[in-house]
Design a protein around this motif. Structure first.
Motif, PDB file in Angstrom:
ATOM      1  N   PRO A  26     -49.588  34.020 -16.903  1.00  0.00           N
ATOM      2  CA  PRO A  26     -49.571  32.599 -17.263  1.00  0.00           C
ATOM      3  C   PRO A  26     -48.197  31.954 -17.132  1.00  0.00           C
ATOM      4  N   MET A  27     -47.121  32.740 -17.106  1.00  0.00           N
ATOM      5  CA  MET A  27     -45.774  32.173 -17.044  1.00  0.00           C
ATOM      6  C   MET A  27     -45.319  31.877 -15.621  1.00  0.00           C
ATOM      7  N   MET A  28     -45.553  32.798 -14.711  1.00  0.00           N
ATOM      8  CA  MET A  28     -45.074  32.637 -13.331  1.00  0.00           C
ATOM      9  C   MET A  28     -46.209  32.587 -12.315  1.00  0.00           C
ATOM     10  N   GLY A  29     -47.440  32.700 -12.780  1.00  0.00           N
ATOM     11  CA  GLY A  29     -48.572  32.704 -11.865  1.00  0.00           C
ATOM     12  C   GLY A  29     -48.825  31.334 -11.248  1.00  0.00           C
ATOM     13  N   ILE A  30     -49.749  31.313 -10.281  1.00  0.00           N
ATOM     14  CA  ILE A  30     -50.059  30.074  -9.551  1.00  0.00           C
ATOM     15  C   ILE A  30     -51.527  29.736  -9.745  1.00  0.00           C
ATOM     16  N   ALA A  31     -51.803  28.496 -10.218  1.00  0.00           N
ATOM     17  CA  ALA A  31     -53.187  28.051 -10.399  1.00  0.00           C
ATOM     18  C   ALA A  31     -53.879  27.960  -9.046  1.00  0.00           C
ATOM     19  N   GLN A  32     -55.127  28.394  -9.004  1.00  0.00           N
ATOM     20  CA  GLN A  32     -55.899  28.419  -7.762  1.00  0.00           C
ATOM     21  C   GLN A  32     -56.933  27.299  -7.742  1.00  0.00           C
ATOM     22  N   TRP A  33     -57.199  26.778  -6.571  1.00  0.00           N
ATOM     23  CA  TRP A  33     -58.234  25.766  -6.434  1.00  0.00           C
ATOM     24  C   TRP A  33     -59.505  26.355  -5.845  1.00  0.00           C
ATOM     25  N   ASP A  34     -59.464  27.648  -5.482  1.00  0.00           N
ATOM     26  CA  ASP A  34     -60.585  28.266  -4.802  1.00  0.00           C
ATOM     27  C   ASP A  34     -60.905  29.608  -5.471  1.00  0.00           C
TER      28      ASP A  34
END
Length: 434
Positions: free
Chosen positions: A329-337
């Motif tokens: 949750p700190m360095m991750g990237i939100a996904q749209w797929d």
């Protein structure tokens, strides 16, 4: 006494899956393998649509020094090579392979016939390069390039087992279930770098793994265990080195400039596999968690497996997620797929509801908390303010390039400003101007 660094934050750990044994789902019906899974130039496909490939077969390569070879994680037929936006928002080529479920392994896969003591640094580097091994903690720096940068400069090696991101336990479980293999891989890396002193650095919230490692390394002349205080971002290699030496790594310098070289535990495991079986990086362990997942756990899957397949294996969603994150949750990237593929850098898949991400309208109240927790001793509030008005030169003047994007500033901001997003935009704009 546990080692630590200055700054940082103490987070709710949410290590819900730390006792979940790594499981292997049925292989996916198809995989989509991106050609950019490292920090260098993207690989170029070396297979064509219609071609039948086997597990472990080379499917992409680039001779650039910061690129890493890419291999097929399943046996089957290449359906197509398509261009699409990747998880980082950049356009990338993907090789789509349909599984024939034959399990056929490439005839090129053979274990190393020499003992570690008989291997030269060049031989190890070449094997690591051909196996496509990168830093699998998320940085994806090619391991062969890191070894080269350390030779003649590093005197000590650190195996990074901090795994300080909340929720993630893939590294912890890998150590708990494969400690001997990780130690074997670490000793190959010691040999490659010409170093005779190594430490396995692990946070004190993993007592079972610490006990196993200490038992296995009792009396060992090369490797020993160093226990770290649990704090975020202890897993950043700059903070690791500070915990050991109380020396700060200057901006633009490498750990080897302070006499250290740092590898991730999963990277050591990949090195072990490359030498013991000949198998390159074709799969990885992923933590699946979040308040929307029915059965959180740790799974090992081929590179290119769709997130949706893994989520379904874990029971699917118990409620609609507000966002799906690749990484922590700190360095991750939100996904749209939901069909985004697992890559070499995917340590986790988190599905979090609105309850976990509710934010009010952002507004800076000039409290300075972001400055107080920054482990790089920067002033994130200025980065956000200047980036917001597109003044990227001022961001540069205040040292935005030294930011490690740990996200501590955003986490503690009582004004709910997405500081880390402003920082990433500023760094991207400055890079484009080069």
């Amino acid at each position: 006494m546990s080692l630590t660094f200055r700054g940082g934050i103490h987070l709710p750990e949410n290590k819900n899956t730390d006792q979940c044994t790594i499981t292997r789902p049925r292989e996916p019906a198809y995989i989509r393998v991106p050609m950019s899974q490292h920090i260098g130039l993207a690989c170029i496909p070396v297979v064509k649509p219609g071609e039948v490939v086997s597990k472990g077969q080379l499917i992409g390569e680039n001779n650039n020094g910061l690129s890493a070879c890419i291999h097929a994680g399943i046996a089957g037929k290449v359906l197509r090579i398509e261009s699409a936006i990747n998880q980082n928002g950049r356009r990338d080529d993907y090789i789509v392979i349909e599984n024939d479920y034959s399990g056929a392994v490439s005839p090129d896969i053979k274990p190393c016939e020499k003992k570690i003591s008989e291997l030269s640094s060049d031989e190890i580097i070449d094997t690591v390069r051909r196996a496509g091994i990168v830093g699998m903690g998320g940085a994806t720096f090619p391991t062969h390039a890191k070894i080269k940068s350390a030779i003649g400069k590093a005197q000590k090696l650190i195996i990074n087992c901090a795994e300080c991101e909340p929720y993630l336990t893939a590294n912890h479980r890998l150590i708990a279930e494969n400690a001997k293999d990780i130690i074997y891989g670490a000793k190959i890396l010691l040999k490659a770098c010409g170093v005779t002193t190594g430490y396995i650095a692990i946070e004190d919230n993993k007592p079972d793994a610490i006990a196993d490692l200490k038992k296995l390394l009792k009396g060992d002349s090369l490797l020993s265990v160093k226990v770290l205080k649990t704090k975020y971002p202890q897993g950043d290699e700059r903070q690791l080195i500070y915990a050991f030496e109380h020396k700060e790594l200057p901006a633009g310098k490498l750990p080897s400039d302070l006499g250290y070289v740092v590898f991730n535990a999963e990277t050591c495991f990949a090195v072990y596999r490359a030498f013991s079986t000949g198998m390159p990086v074709t799969e990885r362990v992923v933590t699946v968690d979040g308040d929307c997942i029915v059965n959180p756990g740790n799974v090992i899957v081929p590179i290119g497996t769709p997130f949706s397949d893994i989520i379904n294996f874990c029971g699917g969603f118990s409620k609609r997620p507000d966002r799906i994150i690749s990484g922590g949750p700190m360095m991750g990237i939100a996904q749209w797929d939901e069909n985004a593929p697992v890559t070499k850098g995917t340590a986790g898949i988190l599905a979090l509801s609105k309850d976990m991400y509710h934010r009010e309208i952002p507004n800076c109240i000039h409290c300075g908390r972001c400055v107080g927790v920054c482990p790089m001793h920067l002033m994130p509030c200025y980065f956000a303010a200047y980036s917001k008005i597109n003044d990227y030169e001022s961001c540069d003047a205040f040292g935005v390039k030294s930011c490690v994007e740990c996200g501590c500033c955003t986490y503690v901001c009582p004004g709910n400003i997405p500081i880390i997003q402003y920082i990433r935009i500023a760094k991207s704009k400055l890079t484009q101007k080069k």
